[in-house]
Design a protein around this motif. Structure first.
Motif, PDB file in Angstrom:
ATOM      1  N   ARG A 164      46.569  36.263  35.449  1.00 17.72           N
ATOM      2  CA  ARG A 164      46.922  37.252  35.625  1.00 17.72           C
ATOM      3  C   ARG A 164      46.137  38.205  37.046  1.00 17.72           C
ATOM      4  N   HIS A 165      46.588  39.686  37.388  1.00 20.57           N
ATOM      5  CA  HIS A 165      46.032  40.179  38.673  1.00 20.57           C
ATOM      6  C   HIS A 165      45.476  40.771  37.831  1.00 20.57           C
ATOM      7  N   ASP A 166      43.704  41.062  39.202  1.00 16.91           N
ATOM      8  CA  ASP A 166      43.256  42.218  38.220  1.00 16.91           C
ATOM      9  C   ASP A 166      44.185  43.677  38.061  1.00 16.91           C
ATOM     10  N   VAL A 167      44.655  43.910  38.969  1.00 16.24           N
ATOM     11  CA  VAL A 167      45.155  45.574  38.147  1.00 16.24           C
ATOM     12  C   VAL A 167      45.887  44.797  37.071  1.00 16.24           C
ATOM     13  N   ALA A 221      44.243  49.697  27.442  1.00 16.09           N
ATOM     14  CA  ALA A 221      44.858  50.247  26.479  1.00 16.09           C
ATOM     15  C   ALA A 221      44.019  50.007  25.501  1.00 16.09           C
ATOM     16  N   GLY A 222      42.975  48.404  25.484  1.00 15.27           N
ATOM     17  CA  GLY A 222      41.941  47.825  24.240  1.00 15.27           C
ATOM     18  C   GLY A 222      41.981  46.643  25.079  1.00 15.27           C
ATOM     19  N   GLY A 223      42.125  46.387  25.788  1.00 13.27           N
ATOM     20  CA  GLY A 223      42.418  44.848  25.412  1.00 13.27           C
ATOM     21  C   GLY A 223      40.861  43.797  26.272  1.00 13.27           C
ATOM     22  N   ARG A 224      40.610  43.373  25.215  1.00 12.63           N
ATOM     23  CA  ARG A 224      38.903  43.622  24.878  1.00 12.63           C
ATOM     24  C   ARG A 224      38.534  41.447  25.815  1.00 12.63           C
ATOM     25  N   ARG A 225      39.646  41.358  25.594  1.00 12.15           N
ATOM     26  CA  ARG A 225      40.198  39.959  26.116  1.00 12.15           C
ATOM     27  C   ARG A 225      40.484  40.007  27.449  1.00 12.15           C
ATOM     28  N   GLU A 226      40.845  41.013  27.865  1.00 11.28           N
ATOM     29  CA  GLU A 226      41.465  41.186  29.730  1.00 11.28           C
ATOM     30  C   GLU A 226      40.719  41.311  29.782  1.00 11.28           C
ATOM     31  N   ARG A 232      34.258  37.895  34.335  1.00 12.79           N
ATOM     32  CA  ARG A 232      34.016  36.653  33.892  1.00 12.79           C
ATOM     33  C   ARG A 232      34.294  36.297  35.777  1.00 12.79           C
ATOM     34  N   ARG A 233      35.253  37.091  36.094  1.00 12.11           N
ATOM     35  CA  ARG A 233      35.817  36.925  37.754  1.00 12.11           C
ATOM     36  C   ARG A 233      34.371  37.656  38.226  1.00 12.11           C
ATOM     37  N   HIS A 234      34.360  38.498  37.970  1.00 10.49           N
ATOM     38  CA  HIS A 234      33.262  39.541  38.904  1.00 10.49           C
ATOM     39  C   HIS A 234      31.885  39.614  38.679  1.00 10.49           C
ATOM     40  N   GLY A 235      31.622  39.137  38.043  1.00 13.08           N
ATOM     41  CA  GLY A 235      30.101  39.294  36.500  1.00 13.08           C
ATOM     42  C   GLY A 235      29.373  38.427  38.018  1.00 13.08           C
ATOM     43  N   ALA A 257      32.562  50.661  33.049  1.00 13.05           N
ATOM     44  CA  ALA A 257      34.377  50.180  33.820  1.00 13.05           C
ATOM     45  C   ALA A 257      34.849  50.130  32.425  1.00 13.05           C
ATOM     46  N   PHE A 258      34.833  49.859  31.618  1.00 14.23           N
ATOM     47  CA  PHE A 258      35.561  49.316  30.262  1.00 14.23           C
ATOM     48  C   PHE A 258      36.031  50.770  29.874  1.00 14.23           C
ATOM     49  N   GLU A 259      34.806  51.366  29.911  1.00 10.65           N
ATOM     50  CA  GLU A 259      35.189  53.652  29.319  1.00 10.65           C
ATOM     51  C   GLU A 259      36.154  53.687  30.029  1.00 10.65           C
ATOM     52  N   ARG A 260      35.822  53.288  31.293  1.00 11.87           N
ATOM     53  CA  ARG A 260      36.757  54.288  32.521  1.00 11.87           C
ATOM     54  C   ARG A 260      37.763  53.321  33.160  1.00 11.87           C
ATOM     55  N   CYS A 261      38.345  52.446  32.004  1.00 12.87           N
ATOM     56  CA  CYS A 261      39.260  51.617  33.147  1.00 12.87           C
ATOM     57  C   CYS A 261      40.681  52.089  32.995  1.00 12.87           C
ATOM     58  N   ALA A 262      41.126  52.905  32.319  1.00 10.19           N
ATOM     59  CA  ALA A 262      42.289  53.701  33.029  1.00 10.19           C
ATOM     60  C   ALA A 262      42.271  54.673  34.505  1.00 10.19           C
TER      61      ALA A 262
END
Length: 184
Positions: A8-11, A19-24, A30-33, A61-66
């Protein structure tokens, strides 16, 4: 059957994370750490501090992902968050204000004659290293850097130019002794 996360693409991952996807979001980490931690190290953070700031950046970033719309890359977006967090941290510690004298650090080379960029960056003053790293590592524009560091725009431009000039000089290939021509 759903598409594997690695395909899947980063976007798309960011939208699912919003939308709450923790795995995503975990896949984005994993990709950018390592790139985020690498930027922070180049800015001058010690390994443990780079890890802490990177973790804080990914939490933010997780909190502001939207807010991530995909106008730029996710890597650029998360690096800007991390760089700003690091700047805030060093501003609180008032370390970036005083331009400390730098030691004469000779860049190390490997056996192939490649110069270590991290070692070369250490030869810059702290404020030059931060400005160069923000400009070329995090992709921030000079006005953004000026605002983040609370410095005049001209001063930021000078630090970036001076830092790049120093890096170019330090990273210039050194002529080998075998290539000296004798005139006779």
């Amino acid at each position: 059957m759903t598409q594997p996360l690695v395909d899947r693409h980063d976007v798309e991952l960011a939208a699912l994370a919003a939308a709450g996807g923790r795995r995503e979001f975990g896949e984005l980490v994993r990709r950018h750490g390592s790139a985020v931690r690498g930027l922070l190290r180049r800015m001058g953070a010690q390994p443990s501090l780079a890890d802490d700031v990177a973790q804080d950046a990914f939490i933010q970033a997780f909190e502001r992902c939207a807010e991530f719309r995909g106008d730029g890359t996710f890597a650029g977006w998360i690096k800007k968050i991390a760089a700003r967090l690091y700047i805030k941290r060093i501003a609180r510690e008032a370390r970036y204000i005083a331009e400390s004298e730098t030691e004469d650090v000779v860049p190390t080379t490997d056996h192939a004659g490649l110069i270590d960029l991290d070692e070369a960056l250490k030869s810059l003053s702290e404020v030059e290293r931060i400005c160069v790293s923000l400009c070329h590592g995090a992709g921030m524009a000079h006005p953004e850097i000026a605002s983040a560091l609370n410095l005049p725009l001209g001063t930021v431009k000078s630090h970036v130019k001076r830092g790049l000039d120093k890096l170019r000089a330090r990273l210039q290939p050194q002529p080998s002794l075998g290539s000296v021509q004798h005139v006779g």
